[in-house]
Design a protein around this motif. Structure first.
Motif, PDB file in Angstrom:
ATOM      1  N   SER A  76       0.845  -1.205   0.000  1.00  0.00           N
ATOM      2  CA  SER A  76       0.000   0.000   0.000  1.00  0.00           C
ATOM      3  C   SER A  76       0.876   1.248   0.000  1.00  0.00           C
ATOM      4  CB  SER A  76      -0.924   0.007   1.218  1.00  0.00           C
ATOM      5  OG  SER A  76      -1.845  -1.058   1.142  1.00  0.00           O
ATOM      6  N   LYS A 114      -1.690   7.095  -5.374  1.00  0.00           N
ATOM      7  CA  LYS A 114      -3.031   6.758  -4.854  1.00  0.00           C
ATOM      8  C   LYS A 114      -2.916   6.620  -3.344  1.00  0.00           C
ATOM      9  CE  LYS A 114      -4.567   4.260  -8.934  1.00  0.00           C
ATOM     10  NZ  LYS A 114      -4.636   2.961  -9.588  1.00  0.00           N
ATOM     11  N   GLN A 142      -4.920   5.811  -0.906  1.00  0.00           N
ATOM     12  CA  GLN A 142      -5.539   4.645  -0.247  1.00  0.00           C
ATOM     13  C   GLN A 142      -5.783   3.529  -1.245  1.00  0.00           C
ATOM     14  OE1 GLN A 142      -5.693   4.148   2.854  1.00  0.00           O
ATOM     15  NE2 GLN A 142      -5.128   6.220   3.504  1.00  0.00           N
ATOM     16  N   THR A 173      -6.583   0.148  -3.131  1.00  0.00           N
ATOM     17  CA  THR A 173      -7.364  -1.033  -2.753  1.00  0.00           C
ATOM     18  C   THR A 173      -6.467  -2.266  -2.754  1.00  0.00           C
ATOM     19  OG1 THR A 173      -8.021  -1.201  -5.076  1.00  0.00           O
ATOM     20  CG2 THR A 173      -9.591  -0.188  -3.574  1.00  0.00           C
ATOM     21  N   GLY A 186      -8.261  -3.421   7.563  1.00  0.00           N
ATOM     22  CA  GLY A 186      -9.105  -2.528   6.772  1.00  0.00           C
ATOM     23  C   GLY A 186     -10.074  -1.774   7.660  1.00  0.00           C
ATOM     24  N   GLN A 187     -10.698  -2.510   8.584  1.00  0.00           N
ATOM     25  CA  GLN A 187     -11.674  -1.867   9.475  1.00  0.00           C
ATOM     26  C   GLN A 187     -11.009  -0.874  10.414  1.00  0.00           C
ATOM     27  OE1 GLN A 187     -13.273  -5.592  10.491  1.00  0.00           O
ATOM     28  NE2 GLN A 187     -15.123  -5.360   9.251  1.00  0.00           N
ATOM     29  N   GLY A 198      -8.694   1.017   9.447  1.00  0.00           N
ATOM     30  CA  GLY A 198      -8.237   2.141   8.619  1.00  0.00           C
ATOM     31  C   GLY A 198      -6.762   2.080   8.240  1.00  0.00           C
ATOM     32  N   ILE A 209      -5.363  -0.193   6.051  1.00  0.00           N
ATOM     33  CA  ILE A 209      -5.298  -0.438   4.596  1.00  0.00           C
ATOM     34  C   ILE A 209      -6.726  -0.342   4.058  1.00  0.00           C
ATOM     35  CG2 ILE A 209      -3.266  -1.956   4.575  1.00  0.00           C
ATOM     36  CD1 ILE A 209      -5.220  -4.353   4.473  1.00  0.00           C
ATOM     37  N   ASN A 210      -6.843  -0.336   2.739  1.00  0.00           N
ATOM     38  CA  ASN A 210      -8.151  -0.288   2.085  1.00  0.00           C
ATOM     39  C   ASN A 210      -8.413  -1.669   1.499  1.00  0.00           C
ATOM     40  OD1 ASN A 210     -10.413   0.348   0.644  1.00  0.00           O
ATOM     41  ND2 ASN A 210      -9.448   1.868  -0.680  1.00  0.00           N
ATOM     42  N   HIS A 229     -10.148  -4.805  -0.040  1.00  0.00           N
ATOM     43  CA  HIS A 229     -11.270  -5.108  -0.930  1.00  0.00           C
ATOM     44  C   HIS A 229     -11.847  -6.484  -0.643  1.00  0.00           C
ATOM     45  CE1 HIS A 229     -13.320  -5.746  -4.862  1.00  0.00           C
ATOM     46  NE2 HIS A 229     -12.795  -6.948  -4.772  1.00  0.00           N
ATOM     47  N   THR A 263      -8.285  -4.592  -8.098  1.00  0.00           N
ATOM     48  CA  THR A 263      -7.678  -3.847  -6.994  1.00  0.00           C
ATOM     49  C   THR A 263      -6.347  -3.248  -7.454  1.00  0.00           C
ATOM     50  OG1 THR A 263      -6.579  -5.860  -6.200  1.00  0.00           O
ATOM     51  CG2 THR A 263      -8.692  -5.314  -5.182  1.00  0.00           C
TER      52      THR A 263
END
Lengths: 351, 351
Positions: B154, B163, B165, B167, B195-196, B198, B200-201, B203, B216
């Motif tokens: 990431s 980019k 954030q 995916t 992910g939850q 915050g 990483i993003n 998918h 992604t």
């Protein structure tokens, strides 16, 4: 009944298959209404089943709930009772996970096989095919499983492609024997020993690009890696095919060029047409089961029928069994001396 | 000095790179005679090394014997002593295994990183890039390693592709969370929790074909699977490119068609030109190291220089470190509450 298109694809494929194979007989399994068009076909028997396993049905539904599904009844046709079965091979375009689970439950695995595997072919640069297994049935494999895949896959290539001693490659991330993780290294030892014992024709490690180079007739890998390789190849092929379409429609000049290049592009397309090699084999079961791609059209589905037909005519089931038995016997023979049944093939090498 | 062509490729690439980047400075490391042509270049410093790591040298030779190799001396340039290094990034077209081993030995890994990984990009149908790691540095990965790859990858996409954030997809054999082996399922849980929180993003699961679909920005996998996917794609691309050449030279008509279709085919070729995305990042080290394909020509090698340049200008090293530290802190924070350091990211989710 299965696949994305059901009988609208499978029935015309069956009709054409019967016309091309005057010695073949078909047993069509499905709902009465769907099979009605085939009612008066010669060499064709209809077997009714009231239910259908859907493409997104969980395995549990196929296994426990839909007991009169066309999938289940079709598999039942190849189950041998007292050495006799109603059909020699079963072909389905349905849900892969369900097909594997139901086939395994009804038919059971052959002696000496822990887990069935899915084998299919990819095109190679010699305009031939490279057979690959496992393509997704087993996400965790031991070295022993990979040896079983090599034995079963060798029997498949021998039966369907007429190569008595197909070369076997172990999919790895380098050619050297020291490459790979512990399971792969151990599998390399088992395969090498099996090669030295004359049970398979082992070439050594191969890499992802060797699939298309046609370095070996057969490529052996665990189902996770095989599935990723297969889908990566499918994804790249789809992207490139899209790009070619886009480029040849980008401008009036490009469209004219496309018109002129059409015969060349068509020949290229035929050469890499994945419908030509449709039909994956579920190996290791006490019965022949073939899986057509769900999205197959009639031409593709007929090729799956052809593969199953060739496999059964060329005694694939017996061939798999013979290779496994030879290996088990080699193992027992050497176990008598060493008391190390697992090392069988290895100790044969020294014998 | 490295790669299949050595300075005959790397020097012209460096010259062109310097011309295009008036603010860039290069440190060229190699044998005195080989570097002589660059002697009077502006913004270019020469550092001599007497030895060269060969493409087929075992890792041990590079690590223990050739202590004055250009590879080793070049890596030494990015080692920070009291926060200062002679160079911001090191680029080599040499032996990958040796490069990784020497870089790891000299630079060490960042806090919170167990193992460095190799990240590179593949083209996708949006004419963009999908970044993938690991591509072969680690043949056995735990779920924890895969989480670290997601964090490092990431940071790479954020730095190089702008980019913030990106995916993240976890390479698997189905989209459903229940697919895959135990390590992959556990990695899915860790990535979902990250992910939850915050960090990483995330998918979800992706399949092999999603690499080229561009589902992604980043695809995470263990080095065995990643290497097989990469080489499978390379093999298929090589076969298809050969087939197209063969078809367009098969007959006088085909050759004429090729002439007319040339501008279209050229544009297609440019679109999928792998030289455009040359330059893999070795992530997780205390210094930026990039690996060019050994067979790179000057155009490809210059692109590897560009990637390293972008990465260092956009603070890739700090970004990787920040993401790792944020994760470690999240972990410590939640560990205080639950006494379950491994579940960090998971418990953050509930916070």
């Amino acid at each position: 009944m299965g696949g994305d298109h059901g009988p609208s694809v499978t029935l015309p494929a069956c009709r054409s298959f019967l016309d091309r194979h005057p010695d073949a007989e078909l047993v069509l399994v499905g709902q009465a209404q769907a099979l009605a068009p085939a009612e008066h076909w010669e060499r064709c028997q209809l077997v009714h089943a009231t239910e259908v396993v859907l493409m997104d049905d969980p395995v549990e539904i196929a296994l426990r709930k839909k007991r009169d599904s066309s999938m289940r009844v079709a598999i039942q046709q190849v189950k041998r009772v007292d050495g006799v079965a109603a059909a020699d091979a079963c072909i389905s375009a349905g849900n892969t996970g369900a097909l594997m689970a139901v086939a395994r439950y009804l038919l059971k695995t052959l002696d000496g096989i822990d887990r069935p595997a899915i084998a299919s072919v990819m095109p190679n640069q010699f305009d031939g095919y490279t057979t690959m297994l496992d393509l997704g049935a087993n996400v965790d494999c031991t070295a022993e499983h990979l040896l079983q895949f090599a034995l079963m896959g060798s029997a498949l290539v021998a039966a369907v492609d007429g190569k008595p001693q197909p070369t076997v490659g172990l999919l790895n991330i380098g050619e050297e024997a020291i490459k790979g993780n512990e399971i792969i290294k151990r599998a390399g030892e088992l395969l090498r020993a099996a090669g030295q014992a004359g049970l398979i024709n082992f070439h050594g490690n191969v890499e992802g690009n060797d699939i298309f180079k046609g370095t070996t007739d057969l490529v052996v890998c665990d189902g996770f890696v095989g599935n990723v390789a297969l889908k990566t190849a499918e994804g790249l092929a789809a992207m490139l095919s899209n790009f070619i379409k886009q480029e040849f429609t980008r401008s009036p000049y490009a469209k004219l060029a496309a018109l002129i290049a059409m015969p060349v592009l068509k020949h290229f397309k035929q050469r890499v047409d994945h419908r030509r090699y449709n039909g994956a084999a579920l190996l290791g079961l006490r019965g022949l089961v073939f899986k057509s791609h769900g999205s197959a059209d009639a031409y593709a589905f007929e090729n799956a029928l052809n593969r199953a037909y060739d496999a059964s005519r060329n005694r694939l089931l017996d061939r798999v069994h013979e290779r496994i038995l030879a290996t088990l016997q080699a193992r027992e023979g050497s176990a008598g001396g060493s008391g190390e049944p697992r090392e069988v093939v290895g100790s044969h090498q020294a014998a």
